[in-house]
Design a protein around this motif. Structure first.
Motif, PDB file in Angstrom:
ATOM      1  N   PRO A   1      66.623  43.918  16.883  1.00 34.72           N
ATOM      2  CA  PRO A   1      67.461  43.368  15.984  1.00 34.72           C
ATOM      3  C   PRO A   1      66.805  41.978  15.496  1.00 34.72           C
ATOM      4  N   PRO A   2      66.730  41.363  14.239  1.00 33.62           N
ATOM      5  CA  PRO A   2      65.921  40.105  14.129  1.00 33.62           C
ATOM      6  C   PRO A   2      66.998  38.855  14.213  1.00 33.62           C
ATOM      7  N   ASP A   3      68.409  39.320  14.284  1.00 40.77           N
ATOM      8  CA  ASP A   3      69.382  37.848  14.180  1.00 40.77           C
ATOM      9  C   ASP A   3      70.223  38.000  15.631  1.00 40.77           C
ATOM     10  N   LEU A   4      69.413  37.964  16.907  1.00 42.09           N
ATOM     11  CA  LEU A   4      69.659  37.827  18.261  1.00 42.09           C
ATOM     12  C   LEU A   4      70.339  36.403  18.372  1.00 42.09           C
ATOM     13  N   PRO A   5      71.498  36.304  19.099  1.00 46.40           N
ATOM     14  CA  PRO A   5      71.751  34.630  19.514  1.00 46.40           C
ATOM     15  C   PRO A   5      70.821  33.997  20.236  1.00 46.40           C
ATOM     16  N   PRO A   6      70.262  32.921  20.039  1.00 46.16           N
ATOM     17  CA  PRO A   6      69.397  32.342  20.660  1.00 46.16           C
ATOM     18  C   PRO A   6      69.492  31.803  22.204  1.00 46.16           C
ATOM     19  N   GLN A   7      70.783  31.792  22.587  1.00 46.80           N
ATOM     20  CA  GLN A   7      71.327  31.552  23.672  1.00 46.80           C
ATOM     21  C   GLN A   7      71.473  32.610  24.716  1.00 46.80           C
ATOM     22  N   THR A   8      71.032  33.912  24.147  1.00 45.27           N
ATOM     23  CA  THR A   8      71.078  35.227  25.051  1.00 45.27           C
ATOM     24  C   THR A   8      70.211  34.894  26.382  1.00 45.27           C
ATOM     25  N   ARG A   9      70.879  35.671  27.284  1.00 42.89           N
ATOM     26  CA  ARG A   9      70.101  35.578  28.759  1.00 42.89           C
ATOM     27  C   ARG A   9      70.021  37.026  28.945  1.00 42.89           C
ATOM     28  N   THR A  10      70.849  37.814  28.763  1.00 43.43           N
ATOM     29  CA  THR A  10      70.842  39.418  29.088  1.00 43.43           C
ATOM     30  C   THR A  10      71.017  40.201  27.674  1.00 43.43           C
ATOM     31  N   LEU A  11      69.828  41.108  27.563  1.00 41.16           N
ATOM     32  CA  LEU A  11      69.516  41.853  26.627  1.00 41.16           C
ATOM     33  C   LEU A  11      69.737  43.247  26.849  1.00 41.16           C
ATOM     34  N   HIS A  12      70.588  43.997  26.264  1.00 46.21           N
ATOM     35  CA  HIS A  12      70.365  45.531  26.765  1.00 46.21           C
ATOM     36  C   HIS A  12      70.061  46.325  25.461  1.00 46.21           C
ATOM     37  N   LEU A  13      68.750  46.880  25.132  1.00 48.82           N
ATOM     38  CA  LEU A  13      68.380  47.735  24.349  1.00 48.82           C
ATOM     39  C   LEU A  13      68.155  49.116  24.723  1.00 48.82           C
ATOM     40  N   GLN A  14      68.762  49.512  25.795  1.00 46.25           N
ATOM     41  CA  GLN A  14      68.207  51.034  26.323  1.00 46.25           C
ATOM     42  C   GLN A  14      69.169  52.203  25.511  1.00 46.25           C
ATOM     43  N   ASN A  15      68.507  53.391  25.582  1.00 41.50           N
ATOM     44  CA  ASN A  15      68.929  54.442  24.842  1.00 41.50           C
ATOM     45  C   ASN A  15      69.074  54.222  23.334  1.00 41.50           C
ATOM     46  N   ASN A  16      67.911  53.730  22.907  1.00 40.84           N
ATOM     47  CA  ASN A  16      67.757  53.611  21.448  1.00 40.84           C
ATOM     48  C   ASN A  16      66.500  54.552  21.095  1.00 40.84           C
ATOM     49  N   ARG A  17      65.780  54.284  19.730  1.00 40.20           N
ATOM     50  CA  ARG A  17      64.904  54.871  19.194  1.00 40.20           C
ATOM     51  C   ARG A  17      63.559  54.125  19.054  1.00 40.20           C
ATOM     52  N   ILE A  18      63.478  52.738  19.765  1.00 40.89           N
ATOM     53  CA  ILE A  18      62.482  51.868  19.586  1.00 40.89           C
ATOM     54  C   ILE A  18      61.112  52.306  19.978  1.00 40.89           C
ATOM     55  N   HIS A  19      60.014  52.433  18.823  1.00 39.01           N
ATOM     56  CA  HIS A  19      59.036  53.024  19.084  1.00 39.01           C
ATOM     57  C   HIS A  19      57.854  52.085  19.470  1.00 39.01           C
ATOM     58  N   GLN A  20      57.760  50.923  19.289  1.00 37.99           N
ATOM     59  CA  GLN A  20      56.948  49.823  19.448  1.00 37.99           C
ATOM     60  C   GLN A  20      57.223  48.337  19.518  1.00 37.99           C
ATOM     61  N   LEU A  21      56.496  47.508  20.138  1.00 39.58           N
ATOM     62  CA  LEU A  21      57.189  46.189  20.153  1.00 39.58           C
ATOM     63  C   LEU A  21      55.873  45.216  19.753  1.00 39.58           C
ATOM     64  N   PRO A  22      56.218  44.766  18.606  1.00 39.31           N
ATOM     65  CA  PRO A  22      55.285  43.940  17.782  1.00 39.31           C
ATOM     66  C   PRO A  22      55.014  42.491  18.778  1.00 39.31           C
ATOM     67  N   ALA A  23      54.060  41.704  18.296  1.00 33.76           N
ATOM     68  CA  ALA A  23      53.819  40.518  19.062  1.00 33.76           C
ATOM     69  C   ALA A  23      54.966  39.502  18.935  1.00 33.76           C
ATOM     70  N   SER A  24      55.329  38.584  19.867  1.00 31.93           N
ATOM     71  CA  SER A  24      56.535  37.841  19.669  1.00 31.93           C
ATOM     72  C   SER A  24      57.545  38.446  19.389  1.00 31.93           C
ATOM     73  N   ALA A  25      58.172  39.595  20.063  1.00 35.99           N
ATOM     74  CA  ALA A  25      58.960  40.612  19.567  1.00 35.99           C
ATOM     75  C   ALA A  25      60.636  39.764  19.916  1.00 35.99           C
ATOM     76  N   PHE A  26      60.533  38.827  20.797  1.00 33.71           N
ATOM     77  CA  PHE A  26      61.626  38.241  21.427  1.00 33.71           C
ATOM     78  C   PHE A  26      61.566  36.742  21.339  1.00 33.71           C
ATOM     79  N   ARG A  27      60.758  36.167  20.335  1.00 29.23           N
ATOM     80  CA  ARG A  27      60.733  34.935  20.091  1.00 29.23           C
ATOM     81  C   ARG A  27      61.958  34.149  19.770  1.00 29.23           C
ATOM     82  N   SER A  28      62.949  34.758  19.171  1.00 29.72           N
ATOM     83  CA  SER A  28      64.304  34.402  18.778  1.00 29.72           C
ATOM     84  C   SER A  28      65.291  33.951  20.292  1.00 29.72           C
ATOM     85  N   VAL A  29      64.892  34.709  21.264  1.00 37.37           N
ATOM     86  CA  VAL A  29      65.628  34.637  22.349  1.00 37.37           C
ATOM     87  C   VAL A  29      64.865  34.140  23.681  1.00 37.37           C
ATOM     88  N   PRO A  30      64.499  32.743  23.487  1.00 36.20           N
ATOM     89  CA  PRO A  30      63.476  32.361  24.729  1.00 36.20           C
ATOM     90  C   PRO A  30      64.178  31.936  25.900  1.00 36.20           C
TER      91      PRO A  30
END
Length: 375
Positions: A76-105
């Motif tokens: 998801p592109p609009d994740l909260p920037p203050q996120t510390r724990t992210l659950h993305l299990q049990n989905n259909r994600i095929h690939q991770l591009p470069a800097s895929a999590f730049r919005s949640v440092p």
């Protein structure tokens, strides 16, 4: 005539009243439209500030975002920037591009388990300087790029189990000084370089079972490292051999050291030198006999184990057992000596006393003869 004037006056008053009520209604509608526009703007601004994706559930107090089992095909592109724990299990994600999590440092825990990940860009985790737990289990990964984890200096737990990984590069653990848990079970690994494990000085838990371990001479280094790892208090499951047939189904740590011999170093082949010399002029084919000899050398490498190296734990056990055996032997000898001396003393006492009594009259008679002799 006055009646007509009264009717016109009454009609004028009614029209003015109707126009006034219509104006008031329009003004009320305008105020309501303004209120709705203001409310939508506030909602939009709140979503822009909080950034909770539409299909996810956010917990601002704990900094947790749950996007698990939502049918997502990408991050998801609009994740909260203050996120510390992210659950993305049990989905259909095929690939991770470069800097895929730049919005949640500020991310510290990332769960990508049970997706369809087959490729990870080298910079997929770029910017996650605080990430400590990474779960990539139950995906379709075949390999891990050596630069993949260089941007994760504080990584403590890595789980890549239940994938199709057949090789782990030695340079993979260049920044794994903080890693304490490594799980690679249920993959296609046949070997694991000792240098990779030595790059993880803080590891305490290892999960290695259910792989295609080839317990030939090439795995002797792993055996030595695992023995020292367990001796220092590390915890692991098991390494069950799949090949060669001699050790199939055996635990690597239970195979005797003396059955391992060093793998033969590749010796220079005259024909290979000819190939190198002939490569400048043309290709020189290799004879079938030399190919067969190469296969024999490879089989010798697979079957020759490494000689038993020095093992501190076995040495200590041997010294302790030897000391105990020597102590018991010395104690038995001391007891035997005491028993023999005691038995001899008792025997001499009960046999020697009766024999001394008959000699006393002879001594007295000799004394009387001496006394009666003439002076």
């Amino acid at each position: 005539m006055p009646a007509v004037v009264c009717l016109e006056h009454w009609a004028g008053q009614d029209s003015e009243a109707m126009l006034g009520s219509l104006g008031r209604r329009r003004a009320a509608w305008a105020r309501r439209a303004g209120d709705l526009l203001l409310l939508s703007s506030v909602v939009f601004l709140l979503r822009a500030v909080c950034g909770c994706p539409e299909k996810c559930h956010c917990h601002p107090a704990s900094g947790s975002v749950d996007c698990g089992q939502r049918g997502l095909a990408e991050i998801p592109p609009d994740l909260p920037p203050q996120t510390r724990t992210l659950h993305l299990q049990n989905n259909r994600i095929h690939q991770l591009p470069a800097s895929a999590f730049r919005s949640v440092p500020q991310l510290t825990t990332l769960n990508l388990g049970n997706n369809s990940l087959s490729t990870l860009a080298p910079g997929a985790f770029h910017g996650l300087q605080h990430l400590q737990v990474l779960n990539l289990t139950q995906n379709s990964l075949h390999s891990l790029e050596s630069r993949l984890f260089r941007s994760l200096p504080h990584l403590r737990e890595l789980d890549v189990s239940a994938n199709n990984i057949s090789h782990l590069a030695t340079s993979l653990g260049e920044r794994w000084e903080s890693l304490t848990v490594l799980a690679v079970q249920r993959n296609q690994l046949q070997r694991l370089d000792r240098a990779l494990l030595e790059s993880m000085p803080s590891v305490k838990l290892l999960f290695l079972k259910d792989n295609l371990w080839d317990c030939s001479c090439h795995l002797a280094g792993l055996k030595l490292w695992l023995e020292r790892f367990i001796y220092k208090g590390g915890v692991m499951d098991s390494v069950i051999c799949v090949s060669p047939d001699t050790w199939k189904g055996k635990d690597l740590l239970k195979i005797p050291h003396e059955l391992y011999q060093p793998c033969p170093s590749p010796s220079p082949d005259p024909e290979s030198s000819q190939v190198q010399l002939g490569s400048a002029h043309g290709a020189v084919p290799r004879s079938p006999e030399s190919h067969h000899a190469g296969e024999q050398d490879h089989s010798e490498c697979e079957l020759k184990p490494k000689p038993r190296p020095a093992n501190l734990r076995h040495a200590l056990v041997t010294v302790i057992i030897g000391g105990v055996a020597c102590g018991i032997l010395c104690l038995m000898m001391l007891v035997a000596t005491i028993y023999g001396c005691t038995y001899a003393a008792i025997t001499a006492r009960y046999r020697g006393a009766p024999l001394a009594q008959p000699n006393e009259p002879e001594k007295t008679e000799g004394k009387e003869l001496l006394d009666s002799a003439p002076a």
